[in-house]
Design an enzyme around this catalytic site. Structure first.
Site, PDB file in Angstrom:
ATOM      1  N   ASN A   8       1.610  -1.192   0.227  1.00 56.59           N
ATOM      2  CA  ASN A   8      -0.019  -0.088   0.463  1.00 56.59           C
ATOM      3  C   ASN A   8       0.805   0.838   0.308  1.00 56.59           C
ATOM      4  OD1 ASN A   8      -1.911   1.929   0.506  1.00 56.59           O
ATOM      5  ND2 ASN A   8      -2.349   1.611   2.692  1.00 56.59           N
ATOM      6  N   TRP A   9       1.162   1.464  -0.800  1.00 56.65           N
ATOM      7  CA  TRP A   9       2.119   2.728  -1.223  1.00 56.65           C
ATOM      8  C   TRP A   9       1.169   4.203  -0.918  1.00 56.65           C
ATOM      9  CZ3 TRP A   9       3.295   3.093  -7.153  1.00 56.65           C
ATOM     10  CH2 TRP A   9       4.462   1.248  -7.174  1.00 56.65           C
ATOM     11  N   LYS A  10      -0.027   4.114  -0.389  1.00 57.09           N
ATOM     12  CA  LYS A  10      -0.749   5.157   0.094  1.00 57.09           C
ATOM     13  C   LYS A  10      -0.532   6.402  -0.641  1.00 57.09           C
ATOM     14  CE  LYS A  10      -0.021   3.537   4.344  1.00 57.09           C
ATOM     15  NZ  LYS A  10       0.003   3.878   6.290  1.00 57.09           N
ATOM     16  N   HIS A  95     -10.135   1.069   4.557  1.00 59.65           N
ATOM     17  CA  HIS A  95      -8.334   1.436   5.190  1.00 59.65           C
ATOM     18  C   HIS A  95      -8.490   2.079   6.006  1.00 59.65           C
ATOM     19  CE1 HIS A  95      -4.265   3.053   6.066  1.00 59.65           C
ATOM     20  NE2 HIS A  95      -4.052   1.386   5.446  1.00 59.65           N
ATOM     21  N   GLU A 165      -5.655  -4.827  10.880  1.00 64.12           N
ATOM     22  CA  GLU A 165      -4.853  -3.423  10.874  1.00 64.12           C
ATOM     23  C   GLU A 165      -4.875  -3.086  12.386  1.00 64.12           C
ATOM     24  OE1 GLU A 165      -2.874  -2.325   7.165  1.00 64.12           O
ATOM     25  OE2 GLU A 165      -4.232  -1.321   6.691  1.00 64.12           O
ATOM     26  N   SER A 210       3.000  -1.239  10.698  1.00 67.19           N
ATOM     27  CA  SER A 210       4.678  -1.393  10.715  1.00 67.19           C
ATOM     28  C   SER A 210       5.359  -3.285  10.175  1.00 67.19           C
ATOM     29  CB  SER A 210       4.837  -1.079  12.428  1.00 67.19           C
ATOM     30  OG  SER A 210       4.077   0.471  12.885  1.00 67.19           O
ATOM     31  N   GLY A 231       3.104  -0.358   4.463  1.00 68.20           N
ATOM     32  CA  GLY A 231       2.649   0.128   4.070  1.00 68.20           C
ATOM     33  C   GLY A 231       3.553   1.087   3.417  1.00 68.20           C
TER      34      GLY A 231
HETATM   35  P1  PGA Z   1       2.669   1.061   7.516  1.00 71.69           P
HETATM   36  O1  PGA Z   1       1.118   1.172   7.124  1.00 71.69           O
HETATM   37  O2  PGA Z   1       3.270  -0.043   7.783  1.00 71.69           O
HETATM   38  O3  PGA Z   1       3.095   2.239   7.567  1.00 71.69           O
HETATM   39  O4  PGA Z   1       2.638   1.261   9.186  1.00 71.69           O
HETATM   40  C1  PGA Z   1       0.474   0.356   6.999  1.00 71.69           C
HETATM   41  C2  PGA Z   1      -0.882   0.185   7.045  1.00 71.69           C
HETATM   42  O5  PGA Z   1      -1.314   1.645   6.817  1.00 71.69           O
HETATM   43  O6  PGA Z   1      -1.662  -0.081   5.474  1.00 71.69           O
END
Ligand code: PGA
Length: 250
Positions: A8-10, A95, A165, A210, A231
Site C-alpha cells: 500500500n503505497w498510500k 482502510h 490492521e 509497521s 505501508g
Molecule cells: P505501515 O502502514 O506499514 O506504514 O504501518 C500499514 C497500512 O497503513 O496499511
C-alpha cells in the site's frame, strides 16, 4: 504456501518516474523470490500506466479505495468498474485512514458487494483503534466483520482477503507480536465460519501495521497469516527490496 504481500503505497511517490522505478524493482524482486505474490496498490492515477504491457504473473494491482456506486455525481471519486478497467484486480476497503475520513462499516458492506459485482477482489481492512485490558477489541472487530460481510454470498467468501490492521500499530514503531496476531486470526476465522460455515476457512487473513524486514519473518511463521499488508516499507525501493528479501529467507 504462497505468501501474499500487499504493498500500500498510500499517497506516494510524488512522480510517475519514481513510481515506475519502485514498481520495476518490486516486480524484479518478486520474480527472484519463490512462493510469493505481490499486489501493488499505487495511487490510482498510476495504475493504468504501470500495468501497461505487464503479463499476467505474480504482481497484480489494487486501488486503495473506490466508491460503491458504479457511476454518478460523486466528484473526486472513482468507481469499481473504472478501477477494473484500469487493470486493477483488487480493491482495499475500509482502510483505517479512510475510516478516519468518515468511511463507515455500512460503507464497507456496500463496497464489498460493489467490488464483487465489478470483478474485483476485496481486501477488507479491520482493526481496533486502541486496546484496553479487556476484550473490547474483539467485539469491535466482530462488528466490523459482521457488517462488512453481511451481503457476501457463500460462493464468494473464499475469495475475500481480510487484513487485520490494529490502528495503533499503523504508522507506528512496532508491529504487533505474532502470538497476538495468531490469537486474532483464530478469532477472525471463527467469526467468519460462524456465518459462512466451513467455506469461511478459505478466505485469506493478512496482518498490517509497521511491517518491515525485521519483523516480517516472525509474523509469517508464527502469526497464523497468509501474508502481510505493508505501508511505509513498501513505498520505498530500498525498504521494499529488504522486505522481499526477508520474506524470501522466512
Ligand atoms: P505501515 O502502514 O506499514 O506504514 O504501518 C500499514 C497500512 O497503513 O496499511
Amino acid at each position: 504456501m504462497k505468501a501474499l504481500i500487499v504493498a500500500n503505497w498510500k499517497m506516494n511517490p510524488q512522480t510517475f518516474k519514481e513510481a515506475k522505478t519502485l514498481f520495476d524493482e518490486t516486480k524484479r524482486m518478486t520474480g527472484l523470490v519463490r512462493g510469493i505474490s505481490v499486489i501493488v496498490a499505487p495511487p490510482t492515477v498510476f495504475v493504468r500506466s504501470l500495468a501497461e504491457g505487464l503479463r499476467k504473473g505474480r504482481v497484480e494491482f489494487a486501488v486503495q479505495n473506490a466508491h460503491f456506486e458504479p457511476s454518478g455525481a460523486h466528484t473526486g471519486e472513482i468507481s469499481m468498474p473504472q478501477a477494473r478497467e484500469a487493470k486493477a484486480t483488487h480493491v482495499i476497503i475500509g482502510h483505517a485512514e479512510r475510516r478516519m475520513m468518515g468511511e463507515t462499516n455500512d460503507d464497507t458492506r456496500k463496497k464489498v458487494s460493489a467490488a464483487f459485482a465489478a470483478g474485483l477482489t476485496p481486501i477488507l481492512c479491520v482493526g481496533e483503534t486502541s486496546r484496553g485490558t479487556g476484550a473490547e477489541h474483539f467485539t469491535f472487530v466482530r462488528e466490523q466483520l459482521h457488517t462488512a460481510l453481511a451481503d457476501v454470498a457463500l460462493s464468494k467468501i473464499s475469495k475475500m482477503i481480510i487484513a487485520y490492521e490494529p490502528v495503533w500499530a499503523i504508522g507506528g514503531k512496532t508491529a504487533m507480536q505474532p502470538r497476538d496476531m495468531h490469537e486474532m486470526s483464530i478469532f477472525i476465522r471463527k467469526a467468519v465460519v460462524e456465518k459462512f460455515g466451513e467455506t469461511g476457512h478459505n478466505m485469506k487473513i493478512l496482518y498490517g501495521g509497521s511491517v518491515d524486514a525485521t519483523n516480517v519473518g516472525a509474523m509469517l511463521r508464527d502469526g497464523d497469516v497468509k501474508g502481510i499488508l505493508a505501508g511505509r516499507a513498501s513505498a520505498n525501493t530500498a525498504t521494499m527490496t529488504e522486505l522481499l528479501r526477508a520474506v524470501n529467507e522466512a
